[in-house]
Design an enzyme around this catalytic site. Structure first.
Site, PDB file in Angstrom:
ATOM      1  N   HIS A 154      -2.639   7.479   7.182  1.00 36.85           N
ATOM      2  CA  HIS A 154      -1.651   8.383   6.562  1.00 36.85           C
ATOM      3  C   HIS A 154      -2.314   9.676   6.068  1.00 36.85           C
ATOM      4  O   HIS A 154      -1.720  10.754   6.145  1.00 36.85           O
ATOM      5  CB  HIS A 154      -0.969   7.718   5.363  1.00 36.85           C
ATOM      6  CG  HIS A 154       0.198   6.832   5.692  1.00 36.85           C
ATOM      7  ND1 HIS A 154       1.337   7.301   6.315  1.00 36.85           N
ATOM      8  CD2 HIS A 154       0.425   5.518   5.451  1.00 36.85           C
ATOM      9  CE1 HIS A 154       2.213   6.299   6.443  1.00 36.85           C
ATOM     10  NE2 HIS A 154       1.685   5.208   5.928  1.00 36.85           N
ATOM     11  N   GLY A 183       0.847  -1.189   0.000  1.00 36.58           N
ATOM     12  CA  GLY A 183       0.000   0.000   0.000  1.00 36.58           C
ATOM     13  C   GLY A 183       0.879   1.234   0.000  1.00 36.58           C
ATOM     14  O   GLY A 183       2.056   1.162   0.355  1.00 36.58           O
ATOM     15  N   CYS A 197       5.846  -0.056   7.560  1.00 36.03           N
ATOM     16  CA  CYS A 197       5.515   1.146   6.799  1.00 36.03           C
ATOM     17  C   CYS A 197       6.728   1.546   5.974  1.00 36.03           C
ATOM     18  O   CYS A 197       7.849   1.582   6.504  1.00 36.03           O
ATOM     19  CB  CYS A 197       5.127   2.280   7.742  1.00 36.03           C
ATOM     20  SG  CYS A 197       4.636   3.789   6.874  1.00 36.03           S
ATOM     21  N   GLU A 221      -3.500   2.999   5.520  1.00 34.22           N
ATOM     22  CA  GLU A 221      -3.355   4.056   4.496  1.00 34.22           C
ATOM     23  C   GLU A 221      -4.235   5.261   4.812  1.00 34.22           C
ATOM     24  O   GLU A 221      -3.812   6.409   4.637  1.00 34.22           O
ATOM     25  CB  GLU A 221      -3.695   3.518   3.099  1.00 34.22           C
ATOM     26  CG  GLU A 221      -2.897   2.312   2.624  1.00 34.22           C
ATOM     27  CD  GLU A 221      -1.405   2.450   2.794  1.00 34.22           C
ATOM     28  OE1 GLU A 221      -0.892   3.575   2.857  1.00 34.22           O
ATOM     29  OE2 GLU A 221      -0.729   1.405   2.888  1.00 34.22           O
TER      30      GLU A 221
HETATM   31  O1  GNR Z   1       3.995  -2.518   2.638  1.00 38.78           O
HETATM   32  C1  GNR Z   1       3.309  -2.389   3.650  1.00 38.78           C
HETATM   33  N1  GNR Z   1       2.974  -3.482   4.378  1.00 38.78           N
HETATM   34  C2  GNR Z   1       2.041  -3.457   5.396  1.00 38.78           C
HETATM   35  C3  GNR Z   1       1.975  -4.563   6.229  1.00 38.78           C
HETATM   36  C4  GNR Z   1       1.032  -4.615   7.242  1.00 38.78           C
HETATM   37  C5  GNR Z   1       0.167  -3.567   7.432  1.00 38.78           C
HETATM   38  C6  GNR Z   1       0.241  -2.437   6.624  1.00 38.78           C
HETATM   39  C7  GNR Z   1       1.158  -2.393   5.605  1.00 38.78           C
HETATM   40  S1  GNR Z   1       1.228  -1.011   4.569  1.00 38.78           S
HETATM   41  C8  GNR Z   1       2.901  -1.037   4.089  1.00 38.78           C
HETATM   42  C9  GNR Z   1       3.196   0.027   3.057  1.00 38.78           C
HETATM   43  C10 GNR Z   1       2.957   1.394   3.644  1.00 38.78           C
HETATM   44  O2  GNR Z   1       3.733   1.968   4.366  1.00 38.78           O
HETATM   45  N2  GNR Z   1       1.828   1.975   3.373  1.00 38.78           N
HETATM   46  O3  GNR Z   1       1.544   3.182   3.886  1.00 38.78           O
HETATM   47 NI    NI Z   2       2.620   3.283   5.761  1.00 40.94          NI
END
Ligand code: GNR
Ligand code: NI
Length: 176
Positions: free
Chosen positions: A140, A46, A94, A137
């Site tokens: 964020h 994500g 993240c 997300e």
């Molecule tokens: O790549 C990502 N893996 C993830 C694993 C568990 C819960 C949320 C995420 S999102 C993250 C990518 C990211 O930072 N998205 O904002």
């Molecule tokens: Ni994130």
């Protein structure tokens, strides 16, 4: 398509409140495609626009596993309209907090409204990893990070580590 530099903790940009997208046009679709390319390159599942420095309520998700067909989702102006009382716990990471992982408890199921890449209204019920990722997300978009959901002690340790790292390596957007 372009891979964009990621904004990394403790950059205060990550704490900005992102603004609603006013229209889903070709420029927005181009940004979403660049975000997908950036996310696949990382790799991640994500990415929110603020993680590439753009304070818009736009995120992309792709939960397809390696070897599976890509399944990109473009999510514009999302709103959670219902959250389950049932909770689930996932180990989260993240892209803006590299190499740090911690368990986070969130509603197990959420119902969300959003616009898709054609500007069409969609409503989905998300559970499992999709529910967790969507909530991560959407956090964020509101300047919230997954470390805000862990203990103060762990959060302070992470903040100290990333502040120290940033001293040696200032934010890429400040390096000219
Ligand atoms: O790549 C990502 N893996 C993830 C694993 C568990 C819960 C949320 C995420 S999102 C993250 C990518 C990211 O930072 N998205 O904002
Ligand atoms: Ni994130």
């Amino acid at each position: 398509m372009t891979i964009k530099p990621l904004i990394i903790l403790p950059d205060p940009v990550l704490r900005q409140l992102s603004k609603p997208v006013e229209r889903v046009d070709n420029d927005l679709r181009k940004l979403a495609d660049d975000m997908l390319e950036t996310m696949y390159d990382a790799p991640g599942i994500g990415l929110a626009a603020i993680q590439v420095g753009i304070p818009l309520r736009l995120l992309v998700i792709d939960l397809a596993k390696e070897g599976e067909e890509p399944a990109p989702m473009v999510v514009v102006n999302p709103e959670i309209v219902n959250s389950s009382d049932e909770r689930s716990t996932y180990e989260e990471g993240c892209l803006s907090i590299p190499d740090y992982y911690a368990e986070v408890e969130r509603p197990a199921t959420v119902r969300a409204k959003f616009l898709d890449r054609d500007g069409k209204q969609q409503e989905i019920t998300a559970e499992g990893l999709l529910a967790t990722c969507l909530q991560h997300e959407i956090d964020h978009l509101n300047g919230v990070l997954f470390i805000d959901h862990i203990s103060r002690l762990k959060r302070d340790m992470v903040m100290r580590k990333f502040k120290k790292l940033a001293k040696d390596r200032p934010p890429s957007r400040l390096v000219g």
